[in-house]
Design an enzyme around this catalytic site. Structure first.
Site, PDB file in Angstrom:
ATOM      1  N   LYS A 273      -1.778  -1.785  -5.316  1.00  0.00           N
ATOM      2  CA  LYS A 273      -2.778  -2.060  -6.497  1.00  0.00           C
ATOM      3  C   LYS A 273      -2.837  -0.801  -7.422  1.00  0.00           C
ATOM      4  O   LYS A 273      -2.983  -0.929  -8.589  1.00  0.00           O
ATOM      5  CB  LYS A 273      -4.191  -2.182  -5.958  1.00  0.00           C
ATOM      6  CG  LYS A 273      -4.289  -3.466  -5.128  1.00  0.00           C
ATOM      7  CD  LYS A 273      -5.554  -4.046  -4.734  1.00  0.00           C
ATOM      8  CE  LYS A 273      -6.837  -3.860  -5.946  1.00  0.00           C
ATOM      9  NZ  LYS A 273      -8.084  -4.137  -5.362  1.00  0.00           N
TER      10      LYS A 273
ATOM     11  N   TYR B 150     -14.392  -4.472  11.519  1.00  0.00           N
ATOM     12  CA  TYR B 150     -13.206  -3.484  11.547  1.00  0.00           C
ATOM     13  C   TYR B 150     -12.113  -3.847  12.614  1.00  0.00           C
ATOM     14  O   TYR B 150     -11.003  -4.174  12.375  1.00  0.00           O
ATOM     15  CB  TYR B 150     -13.277  -2.273  11.142  1.00  0.00           C
ATOM     16  CG  TYR B 150     -11.948  -1.351  10.990  1.00  0.00           C
ATOM     17  CD1 TYR B 150     -11.160  -1.450   9.900  1.00  0.00           C
ATOM     18  CD2 TYR B 150     -11.634  -0.357  12.137  1.00  0.00           C
ATOM     19  CE1 TYR B 150     -10.085  -0.844   9.881  1.00  0.00           C
ATOM     20  CE2 TYR B 150     -10.490   0.343  12.012  1.00  0.00           C
ATOM     21  CZ  TYR B 150      -9.768   0.100  10.836  1.00  0.00           C
ATOM     22  OH  TYR B 150      -8.562   0.735  10.749  1.00  0.00           O
TER      23      TYR B 150
ATOM     24  N   ASP C 178      -1.973  -7.114  -5.190  1.00  0.00           N
ATOM     25  CA  ASP C 178      -3.121  -7.280  -4.364  1.00  0.00           C
ATOM     26  C   ASP C 178      -2.682  -8.205  -3.282  1.00  0.00           C
ATOM     27  O   ASP C 178      -2.532  -9.363  -3.605  1.00  0.00           O
ATOM     28  CB  ASP C 178      -4.103  -7.839  -5.181  1.00  0.00           C
ATOM     29  CG  ASP C 178      -5.625  -7.915  -4.512  1.00  0.00           C
ATOM     30  OD1 ASP C 178      -5.423  -8.226  -3.207  1.00  0.00           O
ATOM     31  OD2 ASP C 178      -6.746  -7.998  -5.344  1.00  0.00           O
TER      32      ASP C 178
ATOM     33  N   GLY D 242       0.754  -1.213   0.012  1.00  0.00           N
ATOM     34  CA  GLY D 242      -0.136   0.161  -0.006  1.00  0.00           C
ATOM     35  C   GLY D 242       0.690   1.270   0.065  1.00  0.00           C
ATOM     36  O   GLY D 242       0.375   2.242   0.604  1.00  0.00           O
TER      37      GLY D 242
END
Length: 290
Positions: free
Chosen positions: A51, A177, A83, A26
């Site tokens: 990505k 989460y 990914d 990321g």
């Protein structure tokens, strides 16, 4: 002066990471990008595993633009579209990184998915997305990176997840989460023990306050919350402190950026505020008590 020129001016280049290879998921935006630039400015080879290969109309930054920024700071970059949910993609990216740079010294699990909803309001697809990009990716990258990290001295795994805090106020509003982020921390604690004899340091890192990123803008409260946030550079500086710690003393610890930097001698945090005029009006991040 460009942002990169300003970054180079403000960053003290100690060369502490010279020749080391840091694999960051990321890393095309936000905190991941900031960590990439900080490490690059201090001599590291950077693997930008994300990505984002194509520009997004609302989110600036791609793996290729960050690679250019890394190289502008004197670092070496490898931009790879990855990914973190896909085993073959992660395995291939690690293999390419090791071949290009001669090994891998650190993995930073920065990629994340956020949706602050209750169990009732969280669709199964969104639940699965958070679990796979957050907690499962820590397992997957560690599992696949171990052979490379064991050849490093010392190796590092850093996961951007919070200290365990099971108070009901953090679970009731968004348990899916919370589970995904606490899962990252639990896996990291287990990895720290599993890999201690191998000389691989494993720790978690979390911001004391909100950090001005796309997650805050689009998933938490809107861009106006940047006024209550710090810049991603504080997390980059904290991650750098972890990576240049070679004694293993931080392994198994659940670290907070501000606390770690204070322990390393930082006393003035005003420069980290997104708006310096609001440096004393910051919002404490999720999972942390005031």
């Amino acid at each position: 002066m460009s942002e990169i020129e300003a970054f180079a001016t403000l960053t003290k280049n100690t060369g502490a990471l010279k020749g080391q290879t840091v694999f960051i998921t990321g890393a095309s935006r936000g905190i991941g990008r900031a960590i990439a630039l900080k490490c690059a400015a201090n001599g590291a080879n950077i693997v930008i595993a994300a990505k984002s290969a194509q520009p997004h109309p609302k989110l600036p930054g791609t793996i290729f633009s960050v690679a250019e920024e890394v190289e502008a700071l004197g670092g070496k970059a490898l931009a790879l579209q990855v990914d973190v949910r896909e085993e073959e993609q992660v395995a291939d990216a690690l293999a390419q990184a090791a071949e290009k740079f001669g090994g891998i010294d650190a993995v930073v699990n920065n990629a994340g998915a956020i949706n602050l909803t209750t169990v009732e309001d969280t669709p199964p697809k969104r639940y699965d997305l958070m679990q796979s990009i957050n907690s499962r990716a820590v397992y997957l990258t560690a599992h696949l990176a171990m052979p490379y990290l064991k050849q490093s001295s010392p190796g590092h795994i850093i996961s951007l997840s919070p200290p365990l805090n099971l108070q009901p106020k953090w679970l009731g509003p968004f348990a899916p989460y919370a589970l995904s982020k606490f899962g990252m921390t639990i896996l990291s604690l287990g990895l720290a023990e599993e890999l201690r004899q191998a000389g691989i340091s494993v720790s978690t890192l979390w911001p004391r306050t909100l950090v001005a990123t796309a997650a805050i803008e689009f998933a938490v409260g809107g861009r106006e919350m940047f006024e209550q946030s710090r810049k991603p550079t504080i997390m980059a500086d904290a991650a750098y402190e972890i990576l240049q710690t070679t004694t293993g003393e931080l392994s198994g610890q659940q670290l907070i950026d501000e606390e770690l930097l204070r322990a390393r001698g930082v006393t003035d945090f005003s420069g980290y505020a997104h708006n310096p005029d609001n440096a004393d009006q910051l919002t404490v991040d999720l999972f942390l008590d005031p």
